[in-house]
Design an enzyme around this catalytic site. Sequence first.
Site, PDB file in Angstrom:
ATOM      1  CB  CYS A  23      12.624   9.909   8.351  1.00  0.00           C
ATOM      2  SG  CYS A  23      11.860   9.002   7.086  1.00  0.00           S
ATOM      3  CE  LYS A  40      -1.853   2.803   3.057  1.00  0.00           C
ATOM      4  NZ  LYS A  40      -1.958   4.070   2.311  1.00  0.00           N
ATOM      5  N   GLY A  58       6.623   5.693   8.367  1.00  0.00           N
ATOM      6  CA  GLY A  58       5.656   6.776   8.540  1.00  0.00           C
ATOM      7  C   GLY A  58       5.810   7.395   9.917  1.00  0.00           C
ATOM      8  CB  SER A  59       3.528   9.502  11.886  1.00  0.00           C
ATOM      9  OG  SER A  59       2.428   8.673  12.205  1.00  0.00           O
ATOM     10  CD  GLU A  71       9.453  13.512  11.738  1.00  0.00           C
ATOM     11  OE1 GLU A  71       8.462  12.811  12.001  1.00  0.00           O
ATOM     12  OE2 GLU A  71      10.406  13.109  11.047  1.00  0.00           O
ATOM     13  CB  VAL A  95       0.692   5.656  12.057  1.00  0.00           C
ATOM     14  CG1 VAL A  95       0.233   4.432  11.280  1.00  0.00           C
ATOM     15  CG2 VAL A  95      -0.259   6.815  11.832  1.00  0.00           C
ATOM     16  N   GLY A  96       2.999   4.279  13.812  1.00  0.00           N
ATOM     17  CA  GLY A  96       3.919   3.149  14.027  1.00  0.00           C
ATOM     18  C   GLY A  96       3.663   2.455  15.351  1.00  0.00           C
TER      19      GLY A  96
END
Length: 503
Positions: A283, A175, A227-228, A384, A231-232
Amino acid sequence: MSEQHKNYIDGIWQDAASRKTFDDINPAVNSDKIGAFPNSGVEDVDDAVRAARRAFQSWSRMPAPERGNILKNIGDILTDRKSKMAFEMTREMGKPFLETKGDVQEAIDTAYYAASETRRLFGHTVPSELPSKFNMSIRRPIGVCGIISAWNFPVAVPTWKIFPALACGNTVVFKPSSDAPHSGALLIKAMADAGVPPGVLNLTQGSGGVGRAIVEHPDVNVVSFTGSTAVGSKIGEACGRMHKRVTLELGGKNPMIVMQDANLDLALEGLLWGAFGTTGQRCTATSRLIIHEDVHDEFVGMLKEASEKLKLGYGNEETTEVGPVINKRALETIIKYVQVGKDEGATMICGGNVPKGDGVDAGFFFEPTIFTDVTPTMRIAKEEIFGPVLAVLKISSYEEAIEVANNVEYGLSSSIYTQDVSVAFNAMHDIEAGITYINGPTIGAEAHMPFGGVKATGNGHREGGWEVYDFYTETKTVYVDYSGTLQKAQIDNTRDRITIPAQ
Ligand code: UN1
């Protein structure tokens, strides 16, 4: 021209079962619609996972070097399509064309490296403690891998995951970010054209719900996410509950330390590239400059002058040095953080605005922005931002530089500019980060080296290089006893079996 795009499941380009779609636009020229992409649901993910599970039977049994030949073909096709793909990718996610060509090149490097690793999926042979017995470890593919990645390296980063997964004999459901679905589709098209068999690689477009369906699907064995951190953490929890192997590449607040003996011209060039390359949306972006007081004023002056000259615009225009940010939400976050910086009492020495004028009015642009007088406890020094905002912190010693550098929850990349070899070697050990550059900016990871971070940046795994091949394989330990007798480990080969101690 706007197009209707599709998922790729079991070798067939197809709509989402619901026929729902979402639109993808150019962040530099918002009226330019890239196309409509399938807004997939649980049903599409289930079809993709079932196709991947079926394909695993034959793909996992194919000799690894034969899989390597297909990976080499992928590298060749990406090489042929590099410029065309980069143009379309920049149109979709904004970074300057030259940087985007680097993105495709990173995928090409990863393909050739993965192809060669298929001839090096080593196990071990180890002496047994018993006679006529042979011990070894072999690697086995794991199964279906769910790959969920970010938009900022829409081709390179997915390939860090997909190519080693396939090289090791796994199959994939991918995805892409909903901010870069076209780039993801172009990658899959190149891979299908290179001869990846149907079902081995599946593409399901959509938003977070698709990611969740992949993570929670009982037949997905491995999850890899970039990703963030927020969410991780959720993905990590779900995978923990379901006993899935998971790799997480999350946020960063990467420091560049400039010591009093640094070559300031070199450091300036590195800082502009590290902080404002990809509009600060890596990142690995340099988001903190930690600078010695002896050179602070001189360097900040040079930095302000150079930053104000950077040319903003559409990444497919040759003169553009800094592109847009990815979407409206990202722009709003950046604006919010600039206000936070002002409220916290930092001094904004340049930027800070949504620019106006030809070439920038039609997109999500923000000026390269620099805050000085930043202290380590301010939010702009710790959180961040993922945009073109740099925090400058003044220090008076090496020890203080390290303390400030490590004073954040993240630990991905880092850098130090110094001519003193002892300081450089100490920094290699002292900075809490997965990557440290000496006399280079915080960006520029190479495909054949391990990539990843410590603390809240990840969960201990590395992508890239040789280490990722451990992540995508399961170790099987094999004992071959050719003695023709039952030999008992820990018992037959010890000398104490005869004497039972007196009670
Ligand atoms: C990322 O920002 O997610 O070292 C990856 C670099 C690139 C990869 C960045 N080669 O900045």
